[in-house]
Design an enzyme around this catalytic site. Structure first.
Site, short mmCIF file in Angstrom:
data_model
loop_
_atom_site.label_atom_id
_atom_site.label_comp_id
_atom_site.label_asym_id
_atom_site.label_seq_id
_atom_site.Cartn_x
_atom_site.Cartn_y
_atom_site.Cartn_z
N ASP A 1 -5.76 2.12 -3.69
CA ASP A 1 -7.05 1.89 -3.04
C ASP A 1 -7.48 3.09 -2.21
OD1 ASP A 1 -5.31 1.60 -0.90
OD2 ASP A 1 -6.12 -0.32 -0.21
N SER B 1 0.81 -1.21 0.00
CA SER B 1 0.00 0.00 0.00
C SER B 1 0.86 1.27 0.00
CB SER B 1 -0.95 -0.04 1.19
OG SER B 1 -1.92 0.97 1.12
N ASP C 1 -2.30 6.17 -3.57
CA ASP C 1 -1.20 5.53 -2.86
C ASP C 1 -0.66 4.39 -3.73
OD1 ASP C 1 -3.43 3.92 -2.56
OD2 ASP C 1 -2.86 3.21 -0.57
N ASP D 1 -0.98 1.13 -4.08
CA ASP D 1 -1.85 0.16 -4.75
C ASP D 1 -3.17 0.78 -5.18
OD1 ASP D 1 -2.84 0.42 -2.16
OD2 ASP D 1 -3.46 -1.66 -2.02
#
Length: 450
Positions: free
Chosen positions: A246, A102, A242, A244
Site C-alpha cells: 500500500d 504492512s 512494502d 502489503d
C-alpha cells in the site's frame, strides 16, 4: 486509537499480542454484525493476506469465526491491501479483511478491516469489536443448519484487480526498463504481471517469499538495495513496495531516492497542468518536508496538513473532495482510482507523468529541494505534560522564529510509546541538529526526560 486497533488495524507479534483467539472473535463479531444488518441476505466477506507464515493461521481463524456466525467467506489468497479495498467496493461485499502487518518484520501480523465502500472501518464499529473482545458485549449467537457459512476460492477477484490496474495506464511501457522491489510480500503476486502486461522490460528483486523474509532487508524501508539494483541493471526507474504494497518509494535512473513527498509534487504538478487537481490542492501530513511546501507555493498549489497516517489523509479527502494526498513514507491516495494508499497504482501514475511529459524521473524530482531533517525520539515520564510545558513551548517558538521562512520545528507525541518526537528541518544538517538538541535540553531541565 483503541486498546487493540490502532490507526492501521489490530497489529502485534503473532501469538503474543495478536492471537488466533483474537482473530476468531473478530471473525465471529464481523460475521454477526454484518449478517444482522440485512438478515434476509447472505453476509459475504472477502479476505486477503500477505506472505507471512502466520497469515495462514489467522486466515483460518477468521474463516472459522466468520462462518460460525453465518457469513460466506471469499478468499483472495496472497494479495495487496488495496486489492481487497477494490474488490469490496466493486463486487458488493459487506466488508473486507486484510491480514498483514504492512512494513513490520515477519513475526508481526495484523488484521485490517475495510468497510463496504472500500475504506478503513469506522471507529464506531471498531469500538464494538473491542467490547466483544473484552467480553463487554454478551456472547453472540452461532449460525445453525443452512445458515452456517462456507468458503469460496476467489482468486478471480485478484485477477480483476490486476486488469483494473492495467486499464489505468495511459501509454505502453515499451522500451522502459523498470526495476521492482516486491519486499518478498504481497506485490510478489501482482506487480510484475502488471508491468509485463504494459510492455515494460521488468527487472524484479525480492520476489521469492518464504513466509519469513517479508520486509527483511528489502522493500520500501530498505531502499538502498533498489538504488544499487537500478544502477546495476541500467534501469530507467525503480519502485519499492512494502509488505502489503500500500506504499511506494521510487528510485530515479541515477539511483537517487524519490520519496512520497516528491511523488506528491510530481503528480500534483502534472494533475494541475491537466486540470484534474481538484481546487489545485494536495493533502499532506504534518511530517511532509518543508521543501515540498516551498515547491507547492512556487507552483501555485495549495495544501492541507493532517495528522500522521493515511487514514487521516483519506478522511480529509473524503470530506473535502480533494483528489490527491499522501505521506512521505509512500502512502499515496489517488481518490479517482482508490480509497486507500496503493503502491502499484502509485508507480503507474509516476510512469504516466514520465511518459506523457517525456522526462526522466530525476528531472521531474529535481524541482523539489528536500530539506535536511533531524528527528529525535525523547523518552519522557508524561508525553502530554512534556509537550504542553510552557517553558518547552517557549523554546519551540524561539526556534521557529529563528528559522523564519527557511525551516520549521515540530514537537509531536508518539501514538504508541512514551515518547515525544522533536523534528527540525533547515537548509543544513548542523542547524537541524543544534536546534533539536536545544529543545531537548530544555525538556531535560524541566524534568520531563527518563
Amino acid at each position: 486509537m483503541g486498546k487493540y486497533f490502532g490507526t492501521d488495524g489490530f497489529r502485534g507479534e503473532a501469538n503474543v499480542d495478536l492471537t488466533v483467539e483474537h482473530a476468531y472473535k473478530v471473525g465471529r463479531f464481523l460475521g454477526w454484525y454484518y449478517g444482522q444488518k440485512k438478515p434476509e441476505e447472505r453476509c459475504q466477506i472477502v479476505i486477503g493476506k500477505d506472505t507471512r507464515r502466520s497469515s495462514y493461521m489467522f486466515e483460518y481463524s477468521l474463516v472459522a469465526g466468520l462462518t460460525a456466525s453465518g457469513a460466506d467467506v471469499f478468499l483472495l489468497h496472497v494479495t495487496t491491501t488495496p486489492s481487497v479495498s477494490y474488490v469490496v467496493r466493486t463486487e458488493g461485499f459487506n466488508c473486507g479483511i486484510m491480514i498483514s502487518a504492512s512494513h513490520n518484520p515477519y513475526y508481526d501480523n495484523g488484521i485490517k478491516v475495510i468497510n463496504e465502500r472500500g475504506e478503513k472501518l469506522e471507529e464506531s464499529v471498531i469500538e464494538e469489536i473491542e467490547k466483544y473482545l473484552d467480553g463487554v458485549i454478551p456472547e453472540i449467537p452461532l449460525a445453525q443448519k443452512d445458515r452456517i457459512g462456507r468458503t469460496v476460492d476467489f482468486a478471480a477477484g485478484r485477477n480483476r484487480y490486476i486488469g483494473y490496474l492495467i486499464s489505468i495506464a495511459t501509454r505502453s511501457f515499451k522500451n522502459k526498463k523498470v526495476a521492482l522491489d516486491c519486499a518478498n510480500g504481497s506485490a510478489s503476486a501482482i506487480a510484475k504481471n502488471v508491468f509485463d502486461a504494459l510492455g515494460a522490460e521488468t527487472h524484479v528483486m525480492n520476489n521469492s517469499p518464504n513466509g519469513l523474509n517479508i520486509n527483511t532487508d528489502c522493500g520500501s524501508t530498505h531502499i538502498e538495495h533498489l538504488q544499487k539494483f537500478v544502477l546495476q541493471e541500467g534501469c530507467d526507474v525503480g519502485f519499492a513496495y512494502d509488505g502489503d504494497a500500500d506504499r511506494c518509494i521510487a528510485v530515479d535512473e541515477n539511483g537517487n531516492v524519490v520519496d512520497g513527498d516528491s511523488i506528491l509534487y510530481i503528480c500534483g504538478k502534472y494533475m494541475k497542468e491537466q486540470g484534474t487537481l481538484y481546487k489545485n490542492t494536495v493533502v499532506t501530513t504534518i511530517m511532509s518536508n518543508f521543501g515540498l511546501y516551498k515547491a507547492f507555493d512556487r507552483e501555485g498549489i495549495s495544501y492541507e496538513k493532517t495528522a500522521v497516517g493515511d487514514k487521516y489523509v483519506y478522511e480529509n479527502m473524503a470530506n473535502t473532495g480533494n483528489c490527491l494526498g499522501g505521506e512521505q513514507s509512500g502512502h499515496i491516495i489517488f481518490s479517482k482510482h482508490a480509497t486507500t494508499g496503493d503502491g502499484i497504482l502509485t508507480s503507474l501514475k509516476v510512469m504516466e507523468v514520465m511518459l506523457e511529459k517525456k522526462e526522466s524521473l530525476a528531472k521531474l524530482a529535481s524541482e523539489v529541494e528536500i530539506y535536511p531533517q533531524v528527528l529525535k525520539n525523547v523518552r519522557v515520564k508524561d508525553k502530554k505534560a512534556a509537550q504542553d510545558d510552557a517553558v518547552v513551548q517557549a523554546e519551540v517558538a524561539k526556534v521557529a522564529e529563528s528559522l523564519g521562512g527557511e525551516g520549521r520545528i515540530l514537537l509531536r507525541q508518539s501514538g504508541t510509546e512514551p515518547v515525544v518526537r522533536v523534528m527540525v528541518e533547515a537548509p543544513d544538517l548542523d542547524t537541524c541538529g543544534n536546534y533539536v538538541d536545544q529543545v531537548i535540553e530544555v525538556m531535560k531541565a524541566q524534568g520531563h526526560c527518563l
